[in-house]
Design a protein around this motif. Structure first.
Motif, PDB file in Angstrom:
ATOM      1  N   LEU A  56      -5.166  -3.746   1.505  1.00 23.07           N
ATOM      2  CA  LEU A  56      -4.087  -4.355   2.316  1.00 23.07           C
ATOM      3  C   LEU A  56      -4.048  -3.514   3.583  1.00 23.07           C
ATOM      4  O   LEU A  56      -4.068  -3.871   4.595  1.00 23.07           O
ATOM      5  CB  LEU A  56      -2.733  -4.371   1.654  1.00 23.07           C
ATOM      6  CG  LEU A  56      -1.741  -4.621   2.508  1.00 23.07           C
ATOM      7  CD1 LEU A  56      -1.956  -5.937   3.145  1.00 23.07           C
ATOM      8  CD2 LEU A  56      -0.633  -4.513   2.089  1.00 23.07           C
ATOM      9  N   VAL A  79       0.175  -9.571   0.148  1.00 28.25           N
ATOM     10  CA  VAL A  79       1.415  -8.764   0.019  1.00 28.25           C
ATOM     11  C   VAL A  79       2.128  -9.141  -1.328  1.00 28.25           C
ATOM     12  O   VAL A  79       2.715  -8.349  -2.031  1.00 28.25           O
ATOM     13  CB  VAL A  79       2.283  -8.872   1.252  1.00 28.25           C
ATOM     14  CG1 VAL A  79       3.643  -8.382   0.979  1.00 28.25           C
ATOM     15  CG2 VAL A  79       1.421  -8.080   2.516  1.00 28.25           C
ATOM     16  N   TYR A  93       6.861  -8.592   2.149  1.00 26.85           N
ATOM     17  CA  TYR A  93       6.766  -9.982   1.795  1.00 26.85           C
ATOM     18  C   TYR A  93       7.740 -10.972   2.427  1.00 26.85           C
ATOM     19  O   TYR A  93       7.439 -11.784   3.229  1.00 26.85           O
ATOM     20  CB  TYR A  93       6.818 -10.340   0.304  1.00 26.85           C
ATOM     21  CG  TYR A  93       6.633 -11.429  -0.155  1.00 26.85           C
ATOM     22  CD1 TYR A  93       5.276 -11.927  -0.399  1.00 26.85           C
ATOM     23  CD2 TYR A  93       7.634 -12.409  -0.351  1.00 26.85           C
ATOM     24  CE1 TYR A  93       4.884 -13.427  -0.453  1.00 26.85           C
ATOM     25  CE2 TYR A  93       7.337 -13.753  -0.931  1.00 26.85           C
ATOM     26  CZ  TYR A  93       6.175 -14.183  -0.946  1.00 26.85           C
ATOM     27  OH  TYR A  93       5.941 -15.496  -1.258  1.00 26.85           O
ATOM     28  N   TYR A 112       5.191  -3.051   7.566  1.00 29.55           N
ATOM     29  CA  TYR A 112       3.649  -2.763   7.481  1.00 29.55           C
ATOM     30  C   TYR A 112       3.463  -1.137   7.944  1.00 29.55           C
ATOM     31  O   TYR A 112       2.988  -0.484   7.097  1.00 29.55           O
ATOM     32  CB  TYR A 112       2.934  -3.575   8.612  1.00 29.55           C
ATOM     33  CG  TYR A 112       1.310  -3.295   8.167  1.00 29.55           C
ATOM     34  CD1 TYR A 112       0.792  -4.067   7.132  1.00 29.55           C
ATOM     35  CD2 TYR A 112       0.397  -2.685   8.755  1.00 29.55           C
ATOM     36  CE1 TYR A 112      -0.616  -3.940   6.758  1.00 29.55           C
ATOM     37  CE2 TYR A 112      -1.069  -2.744   8.772  1.00 29.55           C
ATOM     38  CZ  TYR A 112      -1.320  -3.294   7.712  1.00 29.55           C
ATOM     39  OH  TYR A 112      -2.396  -3.352   7.230  1.00 29.55           O
TER      40      TYR A 112
END
Length: 112
Positions: free
Chosen positions: A36, A68, A77, A106
């Motif tokens: 990710l 996510v 999310y 993030y």
């Protein structure tokens, strides 16, 4: 559980559900987490919104949301879900702020 799981839980991830999705394999879960971090969809989302390419932004955000969600990273999310729904409905008045919130979350997971 290890330090990695502890950090994810402190962030707000539901690691119990996330690990169950990966058959309890903590190593696989961690490898997917790092995938990710290297995923290009986040950068694509930012670039597409900046360029007002909203179809491309939606595709990137939707893909990011799936990854996510599988990892059960709840705060990220939730942020990406808001952006996805705005893009889906073409409600773009706040999309830059919504993507900024995605970026904020993030960055938090990258710091883990």
């Amino acid at each position: 559980m290890g330090v990695f799981i502890d950090k994810l839980e402190a962030y707000g991830a539901d690691t119990e559900v996330g690990l169950a999705r990966f058959a309890g394999d903590e190593g696989l879960y961690e490898r997917c987490f790092y995938m990710l971090i290297d995923d290009e969809n986040f950068a694509t989302l930012q670039e597409a919104v900046a360029a007002k390419k909203y179809d491309e932004a939606f595709s990137a955000a939707h893909a990011l949301k799936g990854v996510v969600g599988n990892l059960e990273l709840a705060p990220l999310y939730q942020a990406v879900s808001v952006a996805v729904e705005s893009l889906r409905a073409s409600k773009l008045d706040n999309i830059e702020a919504e993507v900024a919130k995605v970026a904020e979350e993030y960055e938090k997971i990258k710091a883990l």
